[in-house]
Design a protein around this motif. Structure first.
Motif, PDB file in Angstrom:
ATOM      1  N   GLY A 149       0.847  -1.190   0.103  1.00 47.33           N
ATOM      2  CA  GLY A 149       0.182  -0.050  -0.024  1.00 47.33           C
ATOM      3  C   GLY A 149       0.774   1.271   0.029  1.00 47.33           C
ATOM      4  N   MET A 150       2.079   1.345  -0.446  1.00 48.74           N
ATOM      5  CA  MET A 150       3.098   2.555  -0.446  1.00 48.74           C
ATOM      6  C   MET A 150       2.600   3.203  -1.715  1.00 48.74           C
ATOM      7  N   THR A 151       3.040   4.387  -1.720  1.00 49.84           N
ATOM      8  CA  THR A 151       2.927   5.511  -2.554  1.00 49.84           C
ATOM      9  C   THR A 151       4.283   5.567  -3.354  1.00 49.84           C
ATOM     10  N   LYS A 152       4.225   5.655  -4.574  1.00 46.75           N
ATOM     11  CA  LYS A 152       5.356   6.142  -5.287  1.00 46.75           C
ATOM     12  C   LYS A 152       5.521   7.473  -5.209  1.00 46.75           C
ATOM     13  N   GLU A 153       6.697   7.887  -4.854  1.00 46.48           N
ATOM     14  CA  GLU A 153       6.839   9.508  -4.300  1.00 46.48           C
ATOM     15  C   GLU A 153       7.829  10.035  -5.502  1.00 46.48           C
ATOM     16  N   GLY A 154       8.511   9.380  -6.081  1.00 47.27           N
ATOM     17  CA  GLY A 154       9.517   9.749  -7.127  1.00 47.27           C
ATOM     18  C   GLY A 154      10.691   8.919  -7.591  1.00 47.27           C
ATOM     19  N   VAL A 155      11.363   9.392  -8.562  1.00 44.29           N
ATOM     20  CA  VAL A 155      12.563   8.703  -9.045  1.00 44.29           C
ATOM     21  C   VAL A 155      13.886   9.611  -8.838  1.00 44.29           C
ATOM     22  N   LEU A 156      14.855   8.858  -7.984  1.00 40.69           N
ATOM     23  CA  LEU A 156      16.101   9.533  -7.874  1.00 40.69           C
ATOM     24  C   LEU A 156      16.885   8.847  -9.208  1.00 40.69           C
ATOM     25  N   ARG A 157      17.048   9.845 -10.127  1.00 40.07           N
ATOM     26  CA  ARG A 157      17.856   9.380 -11.357  1.00 40.07           C
ATOM     27  C   ARG A 157      19.320   8.988 -11.054  1.00 40.07           C
ATOM     28  N   GLU A 158      19.410   8.029 -11.589  1.00 41.54           N
ATOM     29  CA  GLU A 158      21.023   7.334 -11.666  1.00 41.54           C
ATOM     30  C   GLU A 158      21.742   7.372 -10.155  1.00 41.54           C
ATOM     31  N   LYS A 159      20.904   7.067  -9.135  1.00 41.01           N
ATOM     32  CA  LYS A 159      21.292   7.418  -7.783  1.00 41.01           C
ATOM     33  C   LYS A 159      22.098   6.183  -7.200  1.00 41.01           C
ATOM     34  N   TYR A 160      21.864   5.015  -7.700  1.00 45.38           N
ATOM     35  CA  TYR A 160      22.455   3.655  -7.128  1.00 45.38           C
ATOM     36  C   TYR A 160      23.530   3.150  -7.987  1.00 45.38           C
ATOM     37  N   PRO A 161      24.911   3.138  -7.742  1.00 47.25           N
ATOM     38  CA  PRO A 161      25.924   2.586  -8.538  1.00 47.25           C
ATOM     39  C   PRO A 161      25.791   1.051  -8.019  1.00 47.25           C
ATOM     40  N   HIS A 162      25.791   0.263  -9.257  1.00 51.14           N
ATOM     41  CA  HIS A 162      25.655  -1.170  -8.843  1.00 51.14           C
ATOM     42  C   HIS A 162      26.407  -1.966  -9.800  1.00 51.14           C
ATOM     43  N   ARG A 163      27.346  -2.610  -9.407  1.00 56.20           N
ATOM     44  CA  ARG A 163      28.250  -3.536 -10.489  1.00 56.20           C
ATOM     45  C   ARG A 163      28.561  -3.080 -11.732  1.00 56.20           C
ATOM     46  N   GLY A 164      28.939  -1.675 -11.777  1.00 51.22           N
ATOM     47  CA  GLY A 164      29.492  -0.671 -12.722  1.00 51.22           C
ATOM     48  C   GLY A 164      28.657   0.060 -13.599  1.00 51.22           C
ATOM     49  N   THR A 165      27.220   0.025 -13.166  1.00 47.54           N
ATOM     50  CA  THR A 165      26.409   0.911 -14.048  1.00 47.54           C
ATOM     51  C   THR A 165      25.507   1.576 -12.822  1.00 47.54           C
ATOM     52  N   ARG A 166      24.855   2.680 -13.082  1.00 46.70           N
ATOM     53  CA  ARG A 166      24.182   3.231 -12.071  1.00 46.70           C
ATOM     54  C   ARG A 166      22.494   3.411 -12.528  1.00 46.70           C
ATOM     55  N   ALA A 167      21.912   2.789 -11.584  1.00 43.60           N
ATOM     56  CA  ALA A 167      20.366   2.736 -11.674  1.00 43.60           C
ATOM     57  C   ALA A 167      19.494   3.797 -11.058  1.00 43.60           C
ATOM     58  N   ASP A 168      18.465   4.150 -11.737  1.00 42.08           N
ATOM     59  CA  ASP A 168      17.489   4.749 -11.103  1.00 42.08           C
ATOM     60  C   ASP A 168      16.841   4.294  -9.652  1.00 42.08           C
ATOM     61  N   THR A 169      16.719   4.839  -8.856  1.00 48.15           N
ATOM     62  CA  THR A 169      16.046   4.418  -7.645  1.00 48.15           C
ATOM     63  C   THR A 169      14.510   5.018  -7.328  1.00 48.15           C
ATOM     64  N   GLU A 170      13.667   4.123  -7.091  1.00 47.84           N
ATOM     65  CA  GLU A 170      12.218   4.849  -6.883  1.00 47.84           C
ATOM     66  C   GLU A 170      12.243   4.818  -5.482  1.00 47.84           C
ATOM     67  N   VAL A 171      11.204   5.773  -5.161  1.00 45.94           N
ATOM     68  CA  VAL A 171      11.101   6.039  -3.801  1.00 45.94           C
ATOM     69  C   VAL A 171       9.605   5.699  -3.353  1.00 45.94           C
ATOM     70  N   TRP A 172       9.341   4.930  -2.530  1.00 49.16           N
ATOM     71  CA  TRP A 172       7.751   4.589  -2.084  1.00 49.16           C
ATOM     72  C   TRP A 172       7.885   4.686  -0.907  1.00 49.16           C
ATOM     73  N   ALA A 173       6.795   4.887  -0.228  1.00 50.59           N
ATOM     74  CA  ALA A 173       6.634   5.156   1.128  1.00 50.59           C
ATOM     75  C   ALA A 173       5.117   4.998   1.729  1.00 50.59           C
ATOM     76  N   VAL A 174       4.888   4.806   3.150  1.00 47.26           N
ATOM     77  CA  VAL A 174       3.640   4.604   3.605  1.00 47.26           C
ATOM     78  C   VAL A 174       3.730   5.290   4.789  1.00 47.26           C
ATOM     79  N   LEU A 175       2.675   6.018   5.446  1.00 49.17           N
ATOM     80  CA  LEU A 175       2.547   6.933   6.313  1.00 49.17           C
ATOM     81  C   LEU A 175       1.637   5.935   7.440  1.00 49.17           C
ATOM     82  N   ALA A 176       1.794   6.361   8.498  1.00 48.15           N
ATOM     83  CA  ALA A 176       1.410   5.516   9.557  1.00 48.15           C
ATOM     84  C   ALA A 176      -0.196   5.574   9.589  1.00 48.15           C
ATOM     85  N   PRO A 177      -0.898   6.732   9.260  1.00 48.86           N
ATOM     86  CA  PRO A 177      -2.321   6.847   9.185  1.00 48.86           C
ATOM     87  C   PRO A 177      -2.805   5.840   8.064  1.00 48.86           C
ATOM     88  N   GLU A 178      -2.005   6.201   6.975  1.00 43.69           N
ATOM     89  CA  GLU A 178      -2.231   5.202   5.882  1.00 43.69           C
ATOM     90  C   GLU A 178      -2.249   3.851   6.071  1.00 43.69           C
TER      91      GLU A 178
END
Length: 187
Positions: A149-178
């Motif tokens: 039930g998390m909400t996609k809040e955005g994309v951090l472009r090329e944030k994550y360096p992994h095994r020689g490439t940079r991947a976009d990172t999606e940020v999802w979250a859920v708040l306590a009331p939700e």
């Protein structure tokens, strides 16, 4: 030690501690390539000393109240885990994450385990915001975020360096009331 049932299939959620380093390493060896497609964990845990050090770091986080790690066992075998990579209890935020070896994929184990730890964080620790960061290429992780039930809040472009490439990172979250509203609606 305690174990929390994850359903009728006999799967359990348990603390994952330094004394379990051999079992943890064997699990990493079974799932190394599968797990390593999107996260660095199998690159960090490559021998017994590194397995023990990784688990010790989470024991220290638990003692400092800044993180937690739990294993998922199916049929008595460690097959994956969930964690709070970070926890800021005073600030009311935590970042949840997961991994799973291929033999256990597709059974809903991660989603069920995450529900347990998020319930604990929200209801017992007063966490207001649980975040989920995933490579934009990790469809399975993104599907878990949606099922939680998390909400996609955005994309951090090329944030994550992994095994020689940079991947976009999606940020999802859920708040306590939700989270509470969704749990009440599903009850």
């Amino acid at each position: 030690m305690f174990a929390i049932s994850l359903g009728d299939d006999g799967a359990e959620l348990r603390p994952l501690e330094p004394w379990q380093a051999e079992e943890f390493l064997a699990h990493m060896d079974r799932g190394r390539e599968f797990v390593g497609r999107h996260i660095v964990l199998p690159d960090v845990v490559h021998d017994l000393d590194s397995a023990r050090a990784f688990l010790r770091s989470y024991a220290e986080k638990a003692a400092a109240d800044t993180g937690r790690i739990y294993g998922i066992w199916a049929d008595g075998t460690l097959v994956g885990g969930v964690l709070f990579r970070t926890m800021d209890v005073a600030g009311g935020t935590a970042e949840a994450g997961c991994w799973l070896e291929p033999s256990a994929a597709g059974r809903g184990l991660v989603t069920r385990a995450c529900r347990v730890i998020i319930d604990w964080a929200v209801e017992q620790r007063g966490i207001h915001r649980v975040e989920w960061l995933a490579s934009a290429e990790n469809g399975a992780s993104i599907a878990v975020a949606r099922r939680l039930g998390m909400t996609k809040e955005g994309v951090l472009r090329e944030k994550y360096p992994h095994r020689g490439t940079r991947a976009d990172t999606e940020v999802w979250a859920v708040l306590a009331p939700e989270w509470r509203a969704a749990r009440t609606a599903g009850a």
